[in-house]
Design an enzyme around this catalytic site. Structure first.
Site, short mmCIF file in Angstrom:
data_model
loop_
_atom_site.label_atom_id
_atom_site.label_comp_id
_atom_site.label_asym_id
_atom_site.label_seq_id
_atom_site.Cartn_x
_atom_site.Cartn_y
_atom_site.Cartn_z
N GLU A 130 -15.75 28.59 -3.86
CA GLU A 130 -15.48 30.00 -3.54
C GLU A 130 -14.43 30.09 -2.43
O GLU A 130 -13.49 30.89 -2.49
CB GLU A 130 -16.80 30.66 -3.11
CG GLU A 130 -16.73 32.10 -2.70
CD GLU A 130 -16.74 33.05 -3.87
OE1 GLU A 130 -15.89 32.88 -4.77
OE2 GLU A 130 -17.58 33.96 -3.89
N THR A 182 -9.77 38.82 -3.16
CA THR A 182 -10.76 38.86 -2.07
C THR A 182 -10.10 38.56 -0.72
O THR A 182 -10.37 39.22 0.29
CB THR A 182 -11.88 37.84 -2.34
OG1 THR A 182 -12.52 38.21 -3.56
CG2 THR A 182 -12.91 37.83 -1.23
N1 HSE Z 1 -18.75 39.41 0.54
C1 HSE Z 1 -17.46 39.13 -0.02
C2 HSE Z 1 -16.49 40.22 0.41
C3 HSE Z 1 -17.59 39.10 -1.51
O1 HSE Z 1 -16.86 41.39 0.32
O2 HSE Z 1 -15.39 39.90 0.83
C4 HSE Z 1 -16.30 38.87 -2.21
O3 HSE Z 1 -16.50 38.94 -3.60
#
Ligand code: HSE
Length: 308
Positions: A130, A182
């Protein structure tokens, strides 16, 4: 290695799930990625991808193979080769945990070949996959994809994950035809937030966990809100406020952004098709965006479909 070949089915997830930034995750029953790993001569590693274009096939750049290799490294296994085939069931950059699904699939595939059952190792390797894509090692998507149901990363440093069986509800997911990385969606977040926003989120997060444990879908919907990330990220998703309103007006119990977006999801006990149509239509009318959409339910985590 204990086996030669393993096939893993690994699900989409909704990270943050309202007030749980980097902490909450909900596993979806569908869509899912399928990751197949086959042992090869030591040193020879190849990756093939089907379903969506643009996914790296370099083993050190592909999230699934990267997670698989890190799992092998952590177990002290250096001499191995493999071919990996990834059938992508979900679009990358859409907010439903595409990289986490592949990472978990890759890590679990390698763990299965090696006969490794330690879930904390699989989680760690998946989070490394990830990180390769998102630039940060957050555990919310990978925890939900590995364990299923509703998960809470209650202590990221100790990797403590709480697992809660959610109540029954339907989930409407709408994916507008834009992509949000992201990494970029994390850059728009402020380094500090007003104390009142932190308190509000803390209260909602506590309410969400209680509602999940009480298996009260209506209360889950009421706590599906956020003051830490959605207010800053919604500018990356044109039409978010209008789409949210259209879902609530059509009877949804609650609405939020999937992970870092652009997915917008709603939960409901009834009229899921009507809510989906309203959300898709509103994206088009308010921002000119066509959308893909589907209805699903909370699901089980990644599973080993075949091993030989
Ligand atoms: N918690 C992470 C964010 C998840 O919101 O950046 C990304 O899919």
């Amino acid at each position: 290695m204990r086996y030669n070949k393993a096939v893993i089915s690994s699900p989409a997830t909704l990270a943050n799930f309202g007030p749980g930034f980097d902490s909450f995750g909900l596993c979806l029953d569908s869509p899912r990625d399928t990751v197949t790993i086959q042992l090869r001569q030591p040193g020879r590693r190849e990756v093939k991808v089907s379903g969506w274009s643009g996914i790296p096939t370099d083993p050190e750049k592909n999230t699934a193979s990267y997670a698989a290799m890190r799992l092998a490294d952590m177990c002290g296994c250096e001499e191995y080769g493999f071919s990996m085939t990834i059938k992508k069931g979900m679009k990358p950059g859409s907010g439903i945990g595409s990289s986490a699904a592949s990472s978990v699939g890759g890590a679990l595939a390698m763990a299965t070949l090696m006969g490794v059952r330690d879930e904390s190792l699989i989680l760690e390797a998946a989070a490394m996959g990830e990180e390769l894509i998102a630039g940060s090692r957050h555990f919310d998507n990978v925890a939900a994809a590995l364990h299923g149901g509703f998960t809470v990363v209650s202590d990221a440093r100790k990797r403590t994950i709480l697992r809660i069986k959610p109540p029954s509800f339907q989930i409407v997911v709408v994916l507008p035809e834009i992509s949000v990385e992201t990494r970029k969606a994390r850059e728009v977040l402020p380094k500090s937030v007003p104390l009142s926003d932190a308190v509000s989120n803390l209260s909602m997060a506590a309410g969400m966990v209680h509602s999940m444990m009480k298996r009260d879908a209506r209360a889950v919907g009421e706590y599906l809100d956020d003051t830490l990330s959605v207010p800053y990220r919604k500018k990356l998703v044109p039409g978010f406020d209008e789409v949210r309103k259209s879902a609530l007006d059509s009877g949804a119990l609650g609405v939020s952004l999937g992970g870092s977006g652009p997915a917008v999801f709603a939960i409901t006990l009834e009229n899921a098709s009507k809510i989906k149509q309203a959300m898709v239509r509103t994206f088009l009318e308010s921002s000119g965006l066509e959308s893909e959409s589907f209805i699903t339910v909370p699901g089980e985590g990644a599973i080993v479909e075949k091993v030989s």
